[in-house]
Scaffold this motif. Structure first.
Motif, short mmCIF file in Angstrom:
data_model
loop_
_atom_site.label_atom_id
_atom_site.label_comp_id
_atom_site.label_asym_id
_atom_site.label_seq_id
_atom_site.Cartn_x
_atom_site.Cartn_y
_atom_site.Cartn_z
N ALA A 1 3.49 5.53 -5.88
CA ALA A 1 3.27 5.50 -7.32
C ALA A 1 2.20 6.50 -7.72
O ALA A 1 2.35 7.24 -8.71
N ARG A 2 1.11 6.55 -6.96
CA ARG A 2 0.04 7.52 -7.25
C ARG A 2 0.55 8.95 -7.13
O ARG A 2 0.22 9.81 -7.94
N GLN A 3 1.36 9.22 -6.11
CA GLN A 3 1.93 10.56 -5.94
C GLN A 3 2.85 10.91 -7.10
O GLN A 3 2.82 12.03 -7.60
N ASP A 4 3.67 9.96 -7.53
CA ASP A 4 4.57 10.19 -8.66
C ASP A 4 3.78 10.52 -9.92
O ASP A 4 4.11 11.45 -10.66
N ILE A 5 2.72 9.76 -10.16
CA ILE A 5 1.89 9.99 -11.35
C ILE A 5 1.22 11.35 -11.27
O ILE A 5 1.20 12.10 -12.24
N ARG A 6 0.67 11.70 -10.12
CA ARG A 6 0.05 13.03 -9.96
C ARG A 6 1.06 14.14 -10.18
O ARG A 6 0.75 15.16 -10.77
N GLN A 7 2.28 13.94 -9.69
CA GLN A 7 3.32 14.95 -9.87
C GLN A 7 3.67 15.09 -11.36
O GLN A 7 3.82 16.20 -11.85
N LEU A 8 3.78 13.97 -12.05
CA LEU A 8 4.04 14.02 -13.48
C LEU A 8 2.90 14.70 -14.23
O LEU A 8 3.12 15.48 -15.13
N GLN A 9 1.68 14.40 -13.84
CA GLN A 9 0.54 15.01 -14.49
C GLN A 9 0.48 16.51 -14.21
O GLN A 9 0.00 17.27 -15.03
N GLY A 10 0.98 16.92 -13.07
CA GLY A 10 1.00 18.34 -12.74
C GLY A 10 1.89 19.12 -13.68
O GLY A 10 1.70 20.31 -13.88
N ALA A 11 2.87 18.48 -14.30
CA ALA A 11 3.77 19.14 -15.23
C ALA A 11 3.13 19.27 -16.61
O ALA A 11 3.64 19.98 -17.46
N GLN B 1 0.83 -1.20 0.00
CA GLN B 1 0.00 0.00 0.00
C GLN B 1 0.87 1.26 0.00
O GLN B 1 0.54 2.23 -0.67
N ALA B 2 1.96 1.23 0.73
CA ALA B 2 2.87 2.38 0.75
C ALA B 2 3.46 2.61 -0.64
O ALA B 2 3.57 3.75 -1.10
N GLN B 3 3.84 1.53 -1.32
CA GLN B 3 4.39 1.65 -2.66
C GLN B 3 3.35 2.15 -3.65
O GLN B 3 3.65 2.97 -4.52
N LEU B 4 2.11 1.68 -3.51
CA LEU B 4 1.04 2.17 -4.39
C LEU B 4 0.77 3.65 -4.15
O LEU B 4 0.53 4.41 -5.09
N THR B 5 0.83 4.07 -2.90
CA THR B 5 0.64 5.49 -2.58
C THR B 5 1.74 6.32 -3.23
O THR B 5 1.47 7.38 -3.81
#
Length: 127
Positions: A78-88, A72-76
């Motif tokens: 991954a979701r944060q990384d994706i959101r950060q990438l999408q923010g760019a 679950q920590a790794q999935l969290t």
């Protein structure tokens, strides 16, 4: 094993009862029981011992809890990384049609092939 199985499992461990897990996840007790049963079948091991006072984890249940928390920590992350990438990426371009062209590269953000970048094809250049 699916994400919702792990969520149900971790909530069961936190609350110590099927009823408590069901209430906190806004699910039925049957849904929690089914998730636990599917986990037990998938792992081919008993994970809990049921009693009138709640549930007790078996040794396998304790091991699953450790691994489920890490997953679950790794999935969290991954979701944060994706959101950060999408923010760019500008919001208007984020969900455009995904017609990828393998012969184009991104000149805006990453230099990746069109299949690996979310920029619209108008922002891509030929290799």
């Amino acid at each position: 094993m699916k994400d919702h199985h792990l969520k149900a499992w971790l909530r069961l461990v936190e609350t110590g009862s099927i009823r408590g897990a069901a209430r906190s996840l806004h699910l039925s007790q049957a849904a929690i029981t089914k998730a636990v049963k599917e986990l037990e079948e998938d792992l081919d091991a008993p994970l809990i011992v049921r009693s009138s006072r709640g549930v007790t984890l078996t040794e396998c249940g304790h091991q699953l809890t450790l691994r489920a928390r890490m997953a679950q920590a790794q999935l969290t992350l991954a979701r944060q990384d994706i959101r950060q990438l999408q923010g760019a990426i500008p919001r208007a371009w984020r969900w455009r049609s995904r017609r990828w062209h393998s012969s184009v590269s991104c000149r805006r953000c990453c230099g990746r092939s069109g299949a690996a970048c979310l920029w619209p094809t108008s922002q891509l250049m030929k290799d």
